[in-house]
Design a protein around this motif. Structure first.
Motif, short mmCIF file in Angstrom:
data_model
loop_
_atom_site.label_atom_id
_atom_site.label_comp_id
_atom_site.label_asym_id
_atom_site.label_seq_id
_atom_site.Cartn_x
_atom_site.Cartn_y
_atom_site.Cartn_z
N PRO A 183 33.55 46.58 49.19
CA PRO A 183 33.51 45.19 48.71
C PRO A 183 32.25 44.83 47.91
CG PRO A 183 34.29 45.27 50.97
CD PRO A 183 33.81 46.66 50.63
N ASP A 184 31.19 45.68 47.98
CA ASP A 184 29.99 45.42 47.16
C ASP A 184 30.34 45.30 45.69
OD1 ASP A 184 28.57 45.64 49.47
OD2 ASP A 184 27.67 47.59 49.00
N VAL A 185 31.46 45.89 45.32
CA VAL A 185 31.86 45.86 43.92
C VAL A 185 32.04 44.41 43.46
CG1 VAL A 185 34.40 45.98 44.26
CG2 VAL A 185 33.37 47.06 42.26
N LEU A 186 32.37 43.52 44.38
CA LEU A 186 32.55 42.11 43.99
C LEU A 186 31.21 41.49 43.58
CD1 LEU A 186 35.09 40.73 46.62
CD2 LEU A 186 35.49 41.18 44.20
N ASP A 187 30.16 41.80 44.32
CA ASP A 187 28.84 41.27 43.95
C ASP A 187 28.41 41.83 42.60
OD1 ASP A 187 28.27 39.56 46.15
OD2 ASP A 187 27.77 41.29 47.40
N ARG A 188 28.68 43.13 42.38
CA ARG A 188 28.31 43.73 41.09
C ARG A 188 29.12 43.10 39.95
NH1 ARG A 188 28.51 48.52 44.04
NH2 ARG A 188 30.43 49.21 43.01
N LEU A 189 30.43 42.91 40.21
CA LEU A 189 31.29 42.32 39.18
C LEU A 189 30.79 40.91 38.83
CD1 LEU A 189 33.81 42.22 37.42
CD2 LEU A 189 35.15 41.60 39.44
N PHE A 190 30.46 40.13 39.87
CA PHE A 190 29.96 38.78 39.62
C PHE A 190 28.70 38.83 38.75
CE2 PHE A 190 27.28 35.14 40.41
CZ PHE A 190 28.16 34.08 40.28
N ALA A 191 27.78 39.73 39.10
CA ALA A 191 26.52 39.82 38.34
C ALA A 191 26.78 40.17 36.88
CB ALA A 191 25.60 40.85 39.00
N ASP A 217 42.91 41.82 39.02
CA ASP A 217 42.86 40.80 37.95
C ASP A 217 42.51 39.43 38.52
OD1 ASP A 217 43.48 42.57 35.98
OD2 ASP A 217 45.54 41.88 35.67
N VAL A 218 43.14 39.10 39.67
CA VAL A 218 42.87 37.80 40.30
C VAL A 218 41.39 37.70 40.67
CG1 VAL A 218 43.28 36.41 42.37
CG2 VAL A 218 45.21 37.38 41.13
N LEU A 219 40.86 38.76 41.27
CA LEU A 219 39.46 38.72 41.70
C LEU A 219 38.52 38.61 40.49
CD1 LEU A 219 39.59 41.28 44.64
CD2 LEU A 219 39.24 38.82 44.80
N TYR A 220 38.84 39.34 39.42
CA TYR A 220 38.01 39.24 38.21
C TYR A 220 38.02 37.80 37.68
CZ TYR A 220 36.87 39.29 33.26
OH TYR A 220 36.33 38.98 32.03
N HIS A 221 39.22 37.23 37.56
CA HIS A 221 39.31 35.87 37.02
C HIS A 221 38.72 34.83 37.97
CE1 HIS A 221 41.88 37.89 34.06
NE2 HIS A 221 41.54 36.90 33.28
N LEU A 222 38.75 35.12 39.27
CA LEU A 222 38.08 34.24 40.24
C LEU A 222 36.57 34.27 40.02
CD1 LEU A 222 38.35 32.40 42.75
CD2 LEU A 222 38.24 34.46 44.17
N MET A 223 36.03 35.47 39.75
CA MET A 223 34.59 35.60 39.48
C MET A 223 34.21 34.80 38.23
SD MET A 223 33.27 37.53 41.80
CE MET A 223 34.36 37.76 43.17
N VAL A 224 35.06 34.86 37.20
CA VAL A 224 34.78 34.10 35.98
C VAL A 224 34.77 32.60 36.32
CG1 VAL A 224 35.58 33.53 33.65
CG2 VAL A 224 35.80 35.89 34.50
N MET A 225 35.71 32.17 37.15
CA MET A 225 35.79 30.76 37.53
C MET A 225 34.55 30.35 38.34
SD MET A 225 39.30 28.90 38.62
CE MET A 225 39.50 29.59 40.22
N TRP A 226 34.09 31.24 39.22
CA TRP A 226 32.87 30.94 39.99
C TRP A 226 31.67 30.82 39.06
CZ3 TRP A 226 33.02 34.89 44.69
CH2 TRP A 226 34.06 34.52 45.56
N VAL A 227 31.54 31.75 38.11
CA VAL A 227 30.41 31.69 37.18
C VAL A 227 30.43 30.35 36.43
CG1 VAL A 227 29.46 32.65 35.03
CG2 VAL A 227 30.12 34.18 36.90
#
Ligand SMILES: N=c1c2ncn([C@@H]3O[C@H](COP(=O)(O)OP(=O)(O)OP(=O)(O)O)[C@@H](O)[C@H]3O)c2ncn1[C@@H]1O[C@H](COP(=O)(O)O)[C@@H](O)[C@H]1O
Length: 135
Positions: free
Chosen positions: A28-36, A91-101
């Motif tokens: 799941p660390d990949v989510l923090d990296r993706l967000f960054a 895809d959902v997680l990527y687009h969620l990260m964009v929404m969070w940013v």
């Protein structure tokens, strides 16, 4: 819905961990990296970054894309297409990260909320809500 062209293309590699270009383990660390990475794309050239392009298009477009990806995800779930569900979930997680940013939400904010809920049964939480006479 039948498997779409996008979802077939989108099905994940069988072993992401084995990808030579992977920059870290499949955790799941990949989510923090993706967000960054997505956050670092804000204000950069939309011609070379999809995240930059989405962020430049604004909140409504970002929300629309997230909604589209969520629908594609649930379609694969209902159809029982396991591999496509994995791809659409990414895809959902990527687009969620964009929404969070875009919204100024940090992953840690959400992790903290999940932590706060940890150990509380959803059934017990719902039962503890004030009674709504209109419900
Ligand atoms: N995880 C993803 C990811 N998932 C999906 N996508 C892209 O999302 C796009 C979805 O395409 P669509 O046709 O559905 O959407 P669209 O191009 O906005 O089309 P319209 O709806 O506007 O017509 C595709 O270009 C996909 O490649 C992603 N783009 C980037 N990432 C990650 O984000 C990082 C940064 O990417 P860039 O910002 O592009 O550098 C990458 O290293 C990846 O880790």
């Amino acid at each position: 819905m039948a498997k779409t062209e996008k979802s077939r293309k989108n099905a994940p590699a069988k072993s992401a961990a084995a990808k030579p270009e992977a920059v870290g383990p499949a955790t799941p660390d990949v989510l923090d990296r993706l967000f960054a990475v997505v956050e670092s794309r804000r204000g950069t050239d939309p011609a070379i970054s999809h995240s930059a392009r989405l962020l430049a298009r604004g909140r409504r477009k970002i929300a629309q894309k997230f909604g589209e990806e969520a629908v594609e995800c649930l379609i694969e779930a209902v159809a029982g297409n396991r591999d496509e569900l994995v791809g659409e979930s990414a895809d959902v997680l990527y687009h969620l990260m964009v929404m969070w940013v875009d919204a100024g939400v940090k992953p840690g904010d959400v992790w903290a909320e999940l932590l706060r809920r940890e150990g509380t049964s959803g059934v017990a939480e719902k039962a503890s809500r004030p009674h709504d006479p209109l419900a």
